[in-house]
Design an enzyme around this catalytic site. Structure first.
Site, PDB file in Angstrom:
ATOM      1  N   ARG A 225       0.847  -1.188   0.000  1.00 41.19           N
ATOM      2  CA  ARG A 225       0.000   0.000   0.000  1.00 41.19           C
ATOM      3  C   ARG A 225       0.883   1.238   0.000  1.00 41.19           C
ATOM      4  NH1 ARG A 225      -3.429  -2.312  -1.994  1.00 41.19           N
ATOM      5  NH2 ARG A 225      -5.551  -2.690  -1.299  1.00 41.19           N
ATOM      6  N   HIS A 273      -0.794   0.573 -10.119  1.00 44.76           N
ATOM      7  CA  HIS A 273      -1.492  -0.359  -9.215  1.00 44.76           C
ATOM      8  C   HIS A 273      -2.001  -1.602  -9.968  1.00 44.76           C
ATOM      9  CE1 HIS A 273      -3.786  -0.470  -5.152  1.00 44.76           C
ATOM     10  NE2 HIS A 273      -3.662  -1.699  -5.629  1.00 44.76           N
TER      11      HIS A 273
END
Ligand code: OXD
Length: 309
Positions: A225, A273
């Site tokens: 993250r 991502h």
């Protein structure tokens, strides 16, 4: 059984078709603000749902998060905190995650970063490559994905160590736990692979002082993250030459703002991502098994909202 689906950025048609094949006797609905509020779901399969969704659903037995990270769902105001959240535990993501990280390990280990720059100058100059057994891969975060990634590198002959919040024992891998041992772990990595979840505790865990604990020339791969890494501290550590380079898939703000200096760096590779996509068939296989267990009153591992994963 009634099953609700909402997946921001996911292919609705593909998901709905596969869900109707998986649960042919169920009523499956795509959430929208127009959905009749009398229709109540037993289960919801969600990825980044809007806040309004929970205002109209009052009979949920469980929420299935269509990803491994639950940070976005846990942050959502209005989420019914009494409804258990079940996340994807690998569900076919691990080979993708491993490939992504392996690409970064090879890119820097085989000096492709140098060769990219040399190509601009038409410079023909070989560099010594580092053999796997001379490099230590440090995996930060030993959840389902982290453990698989650590074991795959071990099988390829790399030296591998792992760090987690609480103690974990994994065959062939040196493990460290607790913040008090994080510095020792960081100081032994040649490649730091960050797979930590986004929680209050991990927010900016990789700050300037922690990056300074890495050895000179360490490579950073962040596929967990973005909130766990201070991007300005990283930029500074790269500027000073303390870190050799980085492969980054996740950021505090996504997309990474166009004026951020990391975009312009030749020693950083940025991806949007994509490290480990959610795979429809594999995800539904896990969810169908979990749902059946829940219907039978059996235990299914669910997210601990206090821990954040
Ligand atoms: C996930 C992600 O959490 O892709 O699975 O970010």
């Amino acid at each position: 059984m009634n099953i609700l689906f909402y997946g921001q950025g996911l292919a609705n048609d593909g998901w709905l078709e596969a869900m109707r094949t998986t649960w042919p006797d169920s009523d499956i609905q795509l959430w929208s603000a127009q959905l009749d509020t009398r229709w109540q779901a037993d289960y919801a399969l969600l990825w980044h749902p809007p806040v309004e969704l929970f205002a109209s659903q009052h009979q949920l037995k469980a929420i299935f998060n269509l990803g491994a990270g639950v940070d976005a769902l846990l942050r959502l105001p209005g989420r019914p905190t009494e409804v258990p959240i079940i996340k994807l535990r690998n569900a076919g993501m691990d080979p993708w995650m491993f490939d992504y990280i392996h690409y970064g390990v090879l890119h820097f280990g085989r000096n492709f970063d140098h060769y990219r720059r040399q190509q601009q100058q038409k410079l023909w100059q070989p560099h010594a490559s580092q053999a796997p057994n001379t490099r230590c891969i440090g995996v930060l975060g030993l959840g389902a994905l982290g453990q698989t990634v650590a074991q795959r590198f071990r099988q390829l002959g790399y030296r591998v160590q792992g760090w987690s919040r609480g103690p974990k024992s994994i065959e062939g891998i040196d493990t460290y736990s607790g913040l008090e041992h994080l510095g020792a772990f960081l100081g032994r990595c040649d490649v730091l692979v960050n797979l930590l979840p986004g929680t209050e505790e991990t927010c900016n865990l990789l700050n300037a002082s922690r990056l300074a604990q890495l050895r000179q020339g360490t490579v950073l791969i962040n596929a967990g993250r973005g909130t766990t890494l201070d991007p300005d501290a990283l930029n500074h550590a790269l500027d000073s030459g303390h870190l050799r380079g980085a492969l980054l898939d996740v950021f505090h703000a996504e997309p990474l703002p166009s004026d951020h200096p990391l975009w312009a760096r030749s020693d950083v590779i940025i991806t949007p991502h994509i490290a480990a996509p959610t795979l429809i068939d594999e995800a539904l296989q896990q969810i169908a098994t979990d749902m059946q267990s829940l219907e039978q009153g059996l235990f299914v591992p669910h997210v601990d909202s206090a821990q954040g994963y």
